[in-house]
Design a protein around this motif. Structure first.
Motif, PDB file in Angstrom:
ATOM      1  N   PHE A  37       0.798  -1.219   0.000  1.00  0.00           N
ATOM      2  CA  PHE A  37       0.000   0.000   0.000  1.00  0.00           C
ATOM      3  C   PHE A  37       0.831   1.269   0.000  1.00  0.00           C
ATOM      4  N   LEU A  38       2.031   1.199   0.512  1.00  0.00           N
ATOM      5  CA  LEU A  38       2.873   2.383   0.630  1.00  0.00           C
ATOM      6  C   LEU A  38       4.170   2.144  -0.143  1.00  0.00           C
ATOM      7  N   PRO A  39       4.450   2.936  -1.152  1.00  0.00           N
ATOM      8  CA  PRO A  39       5.673   2.701  -1.939  1.00  0.00           C
ATOM      9  C   PRO A  39       6.927   2.977  -1.115  1.00  0.00           C
ATOM     10  N   ASN A  40       7.991   2.253  -1.425  1.00  0.00           N
ATOM     11  CA  ASN A  40       9.241   2.392  -0.677  1.00  0.00           C
ATOM     12  C   ASN A  40       9.836   3.789  -0.790  1.00  0.00           C
ATOM     13  N   TRP A  41       9.680   4.440  -1.938  1.00  0.00           N
ATOM     14  CA  TRP A  41      10.240   5.780  -2.070  1.00  0.00           C
ATOM     15  C   TRP A  41       9.566   6.743  -1.094  1.00  0.00           C
ATOM     16  N   PHE A  42       8.262   6.541  -0.844  1.00  0.00           N
ATOM     17  CA  PHE A  42       7.576   7.404   0.114  1.00  0.00           C
ATOM     18  C   PHE A  42       8.087   7.136   1.529  1.00  0.00           C
ATOM     19  N   CYS A  43       8.306   5.869   1.861  1.00  0.00           N
ATOM     20  CA  CYS A  43       8.877   5.538   3.182  1.00  0.00           C
ATOM     21  C   CYS A  43      10.251   6.169   3.348  1.00  0.00           C
ATOM     22  N   ASN A  44      11.072   6.094   2.315  1.00  0.00           N
ATOM     23  CA  ASN A  44      12.420   6.667   2.392  1.00  0.00           C
ATOM     24  C   ASN A  44      12.392   8.165   2.644  1.00  0.00           C
ATOM     25  N   LEU A  45      11.444   8.852   2.032  1.00  0.00           N
ATOM     26  CA  LEU A  45      11.382  10.304   2.185  1.00  0.00           C
ATOM     27  C   LEU A  45      10.612  10.742   3.422  1.00  0.00           C
ATOM     28  N   ALA A  46       9.570   9.997   3.805  1.00  0.00           N
ATOM     29  CA  ALA A  46       8.678  10.457   4.861  1.00  0.00           C
ATOM     30  C   ALA A  46       9.092  10.010   6.262  1.00  0.00           C
ATOM     31  N   CYS A  47       9.694   8.852   6.385  1.00  0.00           N
ATOM     32  CA  CYS A  47      10.010   8.356   7.729  1.00  0.00           C
ATOM     33  C   CYS A  47      10.893   9.298   8.541  1.00  0.00           C
ATOM     34  N   PRO A  48      11.930   9.889   7.966  1.00  0.00           N
ATOM     35  CA  PRO A  48      12.697  10.857   8.763  1.00  0.00           C
ATOM     36  C   PRO A  48      11.879  12.084   9.160  1.00  0.00           C
ATOM     37  N   LEU A  49      10.916  12.454   8.348  1.00  0.00           N
ATOM     38  CA  LEU A  49      10.112  13.640   8.641  1.00  0.00           C
ATOM     39  C   LEU A  49       9.092  13.410   9.751  1.00  0.00           C
ATOM     40  N   VAL A  50       8.699  12.161   9.963  1.00  0.00           N
ATOM     41  CA  VAL A  50       7.705  11.872  10.998  1.00  0.00           C
ATOM     42  C   VAL A  50       8.345  11.387  12.291  1.00  0.00           C
ATOM     43  N   GLY A  51       9.670  11.361  12.339  1.00  0.00           N
ATOM     44  CA  GLY A  51      10.352  11.045  13.578  1.00  0.00           C
ATOM     45  C   GLY A  51      10.713   9.591  13.788  1.00  0.00           C
ATOM     46  N   VAL A  52      10.865   8.836  12.724  1.00  0.00           N
ATOM     47  CA  VAL A  52      11.287   7.437  12.858  1.00  0.00           C
ATOM     48  C   VAL A  52      12.792   7.429  13.122  1.00  0.00           C
ATOM     49  N   PRO A  53      13.233   6.768  14.199  1.00  0.00           N
ATOM     50  CA  PRO A  53      14.670   6.710  14.497  1.00  0.00           C
ATOM     51  C   PRO A  53      15.444   5.968  13.401  1.00  0.00           C
ATOM     52  N   LEU A  54      16.728   6.297  13.274  1.00  0.00           N
ATOM     53  CA  LEU A  54      17.536   5.755  12.187  1.00  0.00           C
ATOM     54  C   LEU A  54      17.726   4.239  12.289  1.00  0.00           C
ATOM     55  N   ARG A  55      18.001   3.727  13.483  1.00  0.00           N
ATOM     56  CA  ARG A  55      18.294   2.293  13.614  1.00  0.00           C
ATOM     57  C   ARG A  55      17.116   1.409  13.187  1.00  0.00           C
ATOM     58  N   PRO A  56      15.888   1.602  13.700  1.00  0.00           N
ATOM     59  CA  PRO A  56      14.778   0.774  13.211  1.00  0.00           C
ATOM     60  C   PRO A  56      14.506   0.969  11.717  1.00  0.00           C
ATOM     61  N   PHE A  57      14.682   2.193  11.242  1.00  0.00           N
ATOM     62  CA  PHE A  57      14.472   2.465   9.816  1.00  0.00           C
ATOM     63  C   PHE A  57      15.469   1.679   8.968  1.00  0.00           C
ATOM     64  N   PHE A  58      16.736   1.687   9.366  1.00  0.00           N
ATOM     65  CA  PHE A  58      17.772   1.004   8.601  1.00  0.00           C
ATOM     66  C   PHE A  58      17.580  -0.506   8.622  1.00  0.00           C
ATOM     67  N   VAL A  59      17.363  -1.070   9.801  1.00  0.00           N
ATOM     68  CA  VAL A  59      17.203  -2.528   9.917  1.00  0.00           C
ATOM     69  C   VAL A  59      15.958  -2.994   9.166  1.00  0.00           C
ATOM     70  N   ALA A  60      14.874  -2.262   9.302  1.00  0.00           N
ATOM     71  CA  ALA A  60      13.643  -2.628   8.599  1.00  0.00           C
ATOM     72  C   ALA A  60      13.818  -2.489   7.091  1.00  0.00           C
ATOM     73  N   SER A  61      14.535  -1.482   6.653  1.00  0.00           N
ATOM     74  CA  SER A  61      14.784  -1.326   5.218  1.00  0.00           C
ATOM     75  C   SER A  61      15.639  -2.461   4.690  1.00  0.00           C
ATOM     76  N   LEU A  62      16.608  -2.880   5.494  1.00  0.00           N
ATOM     77  CA  LEU A  62      17.503  -3.952   5.082  1.00  0.00           C
ATOM     78  C   LEU A  62      16.769  -5.278   4.958  1.00  0.00           C
ATOM     79  N   PHE A  63      15.992  -5.637   5.965  1.00  0.00           N
ATOM     80  CA  PHE A  63      15.347  -6.946   5.971  1.00  0.00           C
ATOM     81  C   PHE A  63      13.925  -6.928   5.409  1.00  0.00           C
ATOM     82  N   GLY A  64      13.239  -5.817   5.525  1.00  0.00           N
ATOM     83  CA  GLY A  64      11.852  -5.754   5.077  1.00  0.00           C
ATOM     84  C   GLY A  64      11.689  -5.802   3.573  1.00  0.00           C
TER      85      GLY A  64
END
Length: 116
Positions: A37-64
């Motif tokens: 439902f949510l494209p990866n490019w939107f996650c890449n751009l929006a997650c830092p803007l909504v306050g997602v910490p770097l470590r969960p973002f990186f690990v989830a991007s790597l394995f998700g």
């Protein structure tokens, strides 16, 4: 930010959901990567803007993203096999396609089990 001007409603919805899932931020990010439902490019751009910490973002991007990449690879191999067989669908193909679709559906629900 450009994302805030182009997609303010989606950005606000993601911000509210991220605040609600603060305790399960890693699983939430994995689910964001696996859901169609949510494209990866939107996650890449929006997650830092909504306050997602770097470590969960990186690990989830790597394995998700690995699950969707596996699905795309298997889909490409299946299309290649179909092209070689002149697009004749046999019963083994239908069974394998159904099992693959069921497996992907189950895998996309696994992060939800950790949240609820």
């Amino acid at each position: 930010p450009v994302v805030g001007r182009l997609f303010p409603a989606k950005l606000e919805a993601l911000r509210l959901r991220a605040e609600a899932e603060k305790e399960h931020m890693l699983i939430f990010n994995v689910w964001l990567r696996m859901t169609p439902f949510l494209p990866n490019w939107f996650c890449n751009l929006a997650c830092p803007l909504v306050g997602v910490p770097l470590r969960p973002f990186f690990v989830a991007s790597l394995f998700g993203t690995q699950g969707s990449l596996l699905f795309l690879t298997l889909t490409g191999a299946t299309l290649r096999d179909l092209g070689e067989s002149r697009f004749e669908l046999g019963s083994s193909f239908r069974r394998r396609a159904l099992l693959l679709a069921a497996l992907m559906a189950v895998l996309q629900c696994v992060p939800l089990l950790f949240i609820w």
